[in-house]
Motif scaffolding. Structure first.
Motif, PDB file in Angstrom:
ATOM      1  N   SER A 188       5.847   2.865 -23.767  1.00 15.09           N
ATOM      2  CA  SER A 188       6.856   3.772 -24.319  1.00 15.09           C
ATOM      3  C   SER A 188       7.647   4.456 -23.211  1.00 15.09           C
ATOM      4  O   SER A 188       8.883   4.549 -23.275  1.00 15.09           O
ATOM      5  N   GLN A 189       6.951   4.929 -22.182  1.00 14.68           N
ATOM      6  CA  GLN A 189       7.640   5.608 -21.084  1.00 14.68           C
ATOM      7  C   GLN A 189       8.481   4.631 -20.264  1.00 14.68           C
ATOM      8  O   GLN A 189       9.610   4.952 -19.862  1.00 14.68           O
ATOM      9  N   LEU A 190       7.945   3.443 -20.034  1.00 14.33           N
ATOM     10  CA  LEU A 190       8.700   2.458 -19.256  1.00 14.33           C
ATOM     11  C   LEU A 190       9.985   2.072 -20.003  1.00 14.33           C
ATOM     12  O   LEU A 190      11.049   1.939 -19.390  1.00 14.33           O
ATOM     13  N   ALA A 191       9.882   1.906 -21.304  1.00 10.75           N
ATOM     14  CA  ALA A 191      11.061   1.543 -22.092  1.00 10.75           C
ATOM     15  C   ALA A 191      12.059   2.700 -22.139  1.00 10.75           C
ATOM     16  O   ALA A 191      13.276   2.473 -22.138  1.00 10.75           O
ATOM     17  N   ARG A 192      11.567   3.916 -22.167  1.00 13.23           N
ATOM     18  CA  ARG A 192      12.464   5.080 -22.191  1.00 13.23           C
ATOM     19  C   ARG A 192      13.318   5.133 -20.939  1.00 13.23           C
ATOM     20  O   ARG A 192      14.546   5.221 -21.003  1.00 13.23           O
ATOM     21  N   TYR A 193      12.674   5.085 -19.777  1.00 16.22           N
ATOM     22  CA  TYR A 193      13.426   5.163 -18.528  1.00 16.22           C
ATOM     23  C   TYR A 193      14.156   3.854 -18.232  1.00 16.22           C
ATOM     24  O   TYR A 193      15.286   3.855 -17.726  1.00 16.22           O
ATOM     25  N   GLY A 194      13.509   2.738 -18.549  1.00 17.61           N
ATOM     26  CA  GLY A 194      14.123   1.447 -18.267  1.00 17.61           C
ATOM     27  C   GLY A 194      15.390   1.208 -19.064  1.00 17.61           C
ATOM     28  O   GLY A 194      16.350   0.633 -18.555  1.00 17.61           O
ATOM     29  N   SER A 195      15.419   1.656 -20.317  1.00 19.40           N
ATOM     30  CA  SER A 195      16.613   1.455 -21.135  1.00 19.40           C
ATOM     31  C   SER A 195      17.788   2.266 -20.608  1.00 19.40           C
ATOM     32  O   SER A 195      18.934   1.798 -20.626  1.00 19.40           O
ATOM     33  N   GLU A 274      16.076   0.184 -25.629  1.00 18.21           N
ATOM     34  CA  GLU A 274      14.691   0.650 -25.625  1.00 18.21           C
ATOM     35  C   GLU A 274      13.857  -0.159 -26.619  1.00 18.21           C
ATOM     36  O   GLU A 274      12.726  -0.574 -26.312  1.00 18.21           O
ATOM     37  N   GLU A 275      14.395  -0.398 -27.811  1.00 17.43           N
ATOM     38  CA  GLU A 275      13.671  -1.195 -28.800  1.00 17.43           C
ATOM     39  C   GLU A 275      13.474  -2.625 -28.306  1.00 17.43           C
ATOM     40  O   GLU A 275      12.406  -3.218 -28.493  1.00 17.43           O
ATOM     41  N   ALA A 276      14.497  -3.171 -27.668  1.00 20.07           N
ATOM     42  CA  ALA A 276      14.387  -4.533 -27.142  1.00 20.07           C
ATOM     43  C   ALA A 276      13.338  -4.615 -26.049  1.00 20.07           C
ATOM     44  O   ALA A 276      12.575  -5.597 -25.964  1.00 20.07           O
ATOM     45  N   MET A 277      13.278  -3.596 -25.204  1.00 22.40           N
ATOM     46  CA  MET A 277      12.304  -3.610 -24.110  1.00 22.40           C
ATOM     47  C   MET A 277      10.882  -3.481 -24.650  1.00 22.40           C
ATOM     48  O   MET A 277       9.972  -4.165 -24.181  1.00 22.40           O
ATOM     49  N   LEU A 278      10.683  -2.633 -25.648  1.00 19.86           N
ATOM     50  CA  LEU A 278       9.352  -2.505 -26.248  1.00 19.86           C
ATOM     51  C   LEU A 278       8.922  -3.834 -26.871  1.00 19.86           C
ATOM     52  O   LEU A 278       7.753  -4.237 -26.736  1.00 19.86           O
ATOM     53  N   ALA A 279       9.848  -4.499 -27.541  1.00 21.49           N
ATOM     54  CA  ALA A 279       9.515  -5.781 -28.160  1.00 21.49           C
ATOM     55  C   ALA A 279       9.157  -6.831 -27.111  1.00 21.49           C
ATOM     56  O   ALA A 279       8.204  -7.609 -27.289  1.00 21.49           O
ATOM     57  N   ASP A 290      -3.039 -11.204 -17.634  1.00 26.42           N
ATOM     58  CA  ASP A 290      -3.557 -12.300 -16.810  1.00 26.42           C
ATOM     59  C   ASP A 290      -3.082 -12.179 -15.365  1.00 26.42           C
ATOM     60  O   ASP A 290      -3.848 -12.422 -14.424  1.00 26.42           O
ATOM     61  N   ARG A 291      -1.831 -11.790 -15.188  1.00 25.54           N
ATOM     62  CA  ARG A 291      -1.237 -11.773 -13.851  1.00 25.54           C
ATOM     63  C   ARG A 291      -1.315 -10.406 -13.184  1.00 25.54           C
ATOM     64  O   ARG A 291      -1.105 -10.299 -11.966  1.00 25.54           O
ATOM     65  N   GLY A 292      -1.538  -9.359 -13.959  1.00 23.95           N
ATOM     66  CA  GLY A 292      -1.644  -8.023 -13.381  1.00 23.95           C
ATOM     67  C   GLY A 292      -0.326  -7.442 -12.924  1.00 23.95           C
ATOM     68  O   GLY A 292      -0.293  -6.611 -12.013  1.00 23.95           O
ATOM     69  N   VAL A 293       0.778  -7.866 -13.550  1.00 25.62           N
ATOM     70  CA  VAL A 293       2.099  -7.367 -13.181  1.00 25.62           C
ATOM     71  C   VAL A 293       2.920  -7.122 -14.440  1.00 25.62           C
ATOM     72  O   VAL A 293       2.668  -7.714 -15.493  1.00 25.62           O
ATOM     73  N   THR A 294       3.917  -6.258 -14.319  1.00 19.24           N
ATOM     74  CA  THR A 294       4.847  -5.993 -15.410  1.00 19.24           C
ATOM     75  C   THR A 294       5.973  -7.009 -15.335  1.00 19.24           C
ATOM     76  O   THR A 294       6.711  -7.056 -14.344  1.00 19.24           O
ATOM     77  N   LEU A 295       6.144  -7.800 -16.389  1.00 19.71           N
ATOM     78  CA  LEU A 295       7.038  -8.950 -16.351  1.00 19.71           C
ATOM     79  C   LEU A 295       8.417  -8.683 -16.946  1.00 19.71           C
ATOM     80  O   LEU A 295       9.308  -9.531 -16.823  1.00 19.71           O
ATOM     81  N   ALA A 296       8.612  -7.560 -17.601  1.00 20.27           N
ATOM     82  CA  ALA A 296       9.901  -7.279 -18.234  1.00 20.27           C
ATOM     83  C   ALA A 296      10.372  -5.886 -17.836  1.00 20.27           C
ATOM     84  O   ALA A 296       9.594  -4.934 -17.804  1.00 20.27           O
ATOM     85  N   GLY A 297      11.663  -5.796 -17.527  1.00 24.81           N
ATOM     86  CA  GLY A 297      12.236  -4.510 -17.170  1.00 24.81           C
ATOM     87  C   GLY A 297      13.265  -4.657 -16.068  1.00 24.81           C
ATOM     88  O   GLY A 297      13.398  -5.728 -15.454  1.00 24.81           O
ATOM     89  N   PRO A 298      14.006  -3.594 -15.801  1.00 26.21           N
ATOM     90  CA  PRO A 298      15.066  -3.651 -14.786  1.00 26.21           C
ATOM     91  C   PRO A 298      14.598  -4.050 -13.398  1.00 26.21           C
ATOM     92  O   PRO A 298      15.397  -4.543 -12.603  1.00 26.21           O
ATOM     93  N   HIS A 299      13.322  -3.847 -13.097  1.00 29.01           N
ATOM     94  CA  HIS A 299      12.813  -4.202 -11.768  1.00 29.01           C
ATOM     95  C   HIS A 299      12.756  -5.708 -11.542  1.00 29.01           C
ATOM     96  O   HIS A 299      12.550  -6.155 -10.409  1.00 29.01           O
TER      97      HIS A 299
END
Length: 402
Positions: A188-195, A274-279, A290-299
């Motif tokens: 939720s927080q990642l999507a808030r700032y990421g959006s 934000e909704e798209a990022m959460l989805a 499995d990979r231990g990384v965040t795969l979606a977002g502006p980064h």
């Protein structure tokens, strides 16, 4: 906007320096290794709280010193401000505005706006996606300083979420059940700032697109008259008529590079993003664990650059790459000017990297700026149109000539 005074203490090669600067062009000439770039790096740090040369602050402090201090007097219209930054490796830096301490160093962002041209800028075209993301984010903060806080919050949440994923993944591989109870909160927080960051980047790319096209044509085109010399090496019909392209590839919204920004980047867009990022985070969660990384977002997003429909990275010639890198910076300069934020221009040994034609064209494009700071190992590399106040730099000393 321009600087009238720059003072350094234990910054890089300077135990102490007090330098008076003039509006217009200020050129620093000296052999390599004498400290020219250090001056522009200090100005850049005062504007962005970062260096274009190194990722951490420790190399900025002179060997043997515990901290470094940078001070600058900035004039904008009829107003002046004194900005001071103390760099303390391993501890929080400190900042003052007009001798009054600030709660956070980033509160000085926006007081000094600058655009830097440097040899490292070639990485904007030839380097990894992180270089282009940093370019966008630095320009975002220059236009809207409060976004520095959004970036910091996004990076903080990203680190904590990725740590949780790594821990859960390690537990799963060891046959245990990882504790993911807080992952929804981090999502939720990642999507808030990421959006918010994504909406701002999309709007920025849209604002840059036509300006980059215009700037590329200005830098790459052959001189219009014989009086300005022969065409630049590596130019000619193909480059003169080249069409540049900017698109934003998002890991959150598929195909976004094909259709441009979602709306105008306002509050409604942030809700959609934000909704798209959460989805998307929910969709890729098994792979993330499995990979231990965040795969979606502006980064993980990418600014795509093209020339005549082909990716600039891997296809552009050296001359085309330089023209496109310069066009990105010139477009940034024009955008900031349109925002009524006249930036100081820093040209760090750029002319040595360019052929004669590009030197002249670049010089003519930047000469109208309120203040330009130029470094050069050979004074003759700087075109005559940038004649102004000249300094010699040698053995850590900066002396005005004439």
């Amino acid at each position: 906007m321009h600087l009238t005074h720059l003072s350094l203490t234990d910054f890089r090669s300077y135990p102490s320096l007090d330098l008076l600067l003039a509006p217009g062009v200020n050129t620093f000439v000296g052999s390599n290794g004498q400290g020219k770039t250090n001056l522009l790096e200090a100005v850049g740090y005062l504007a962005t709280l970062g260096s274009h040369r190194v990722a951490s602050d420790a190399p900025l402090v002179r060997e043997g010193a515990m901290s470094a201090a940078l001070r600058a007097r900035i004039v904008r219209g009829d107003r002046a401000a004194l900005v001071e930054i103390e760099i303390i490796p391993g501890r929080a830096n400190r900042a003052q505005l007009n001798r009054s301490p600030l709660a956070r160093p980033r509160d000085v962002l926006g007081l000094l706006v600058m655009v830097l041209f440097a040899p490292e800028d070639l990485a904007l075209v030839k380097g990894d996606p992180a270089e282009r993301r940093r370019f966008l984010d630095d320009l975002l903060v220059a236009r809207t300083p409060r976004l520095a806080g959004v970036l910091a919050d996004y990076e903080r949440v990203l680190r904590q979420r990725s740590t949780l994923l790594r821990t859960a993944g390690a537990a799963r591989r060891a046959g245990r059940v990882g504790d993911l109870r807080t992952l929804d909160v981090w999502d939720s927080q990642l999507a808030r700032y990421g959006s918010e960051l994504l909406a701002a980047r999309l709007t920025l790319v849209e604002a840059l697109r036509s300006r980059v096209e215009t700037a590329y044509s200005a830098v790459a085109a052959s001189p219009p008259s014989p009086a300005r010399g022969t065409p630049a090496r590596g130019t000619g019909t193909a480059e003169e008529t080249a069409l540049t392209g900017l698109a934003y590839r998002s890991t959150v919204v598929a195909g976004i590079e094909d259709r441009g920004p979602v709306g105008d980047g306002g509050a409604a867009d942030r809700v959609v993003l934000e909704e798209a990022m959460l989805a998307e985070l929910a969709r890729v969660r098994p792979q993330e664990i499995d990979r231990g990384v965040t795969l979606a977002g502006p980064h993980r997003d990418e600014l795509l650059l093209s020339i005549n429909g082909r990716p600039a990275r891997g296809y552009a010639s050296h001359g085309e790459s330089w023209s496109l890198a310069l066009a990105l910076k010139l477009a940034s300069f024009e955008l900031l000017r349109d925002d009524q934020r006249e930036p100081v221009l820093l040209l760090d040994d750029v002319f040595a990297e360019l052929d004669a034609g590009r030197r002249v064209r670049l010089a003519e494009l930047v000469a109208p700026a309120e203040q330009v700071l130029v470094t050069a190992a050979v004074g003759a590399d700087v075109p005559a149109v940038l004649a102004g106040t000249r300094f010699e730099v040698a053995d850590g000393q900066v002396s005005r000539v004439g």
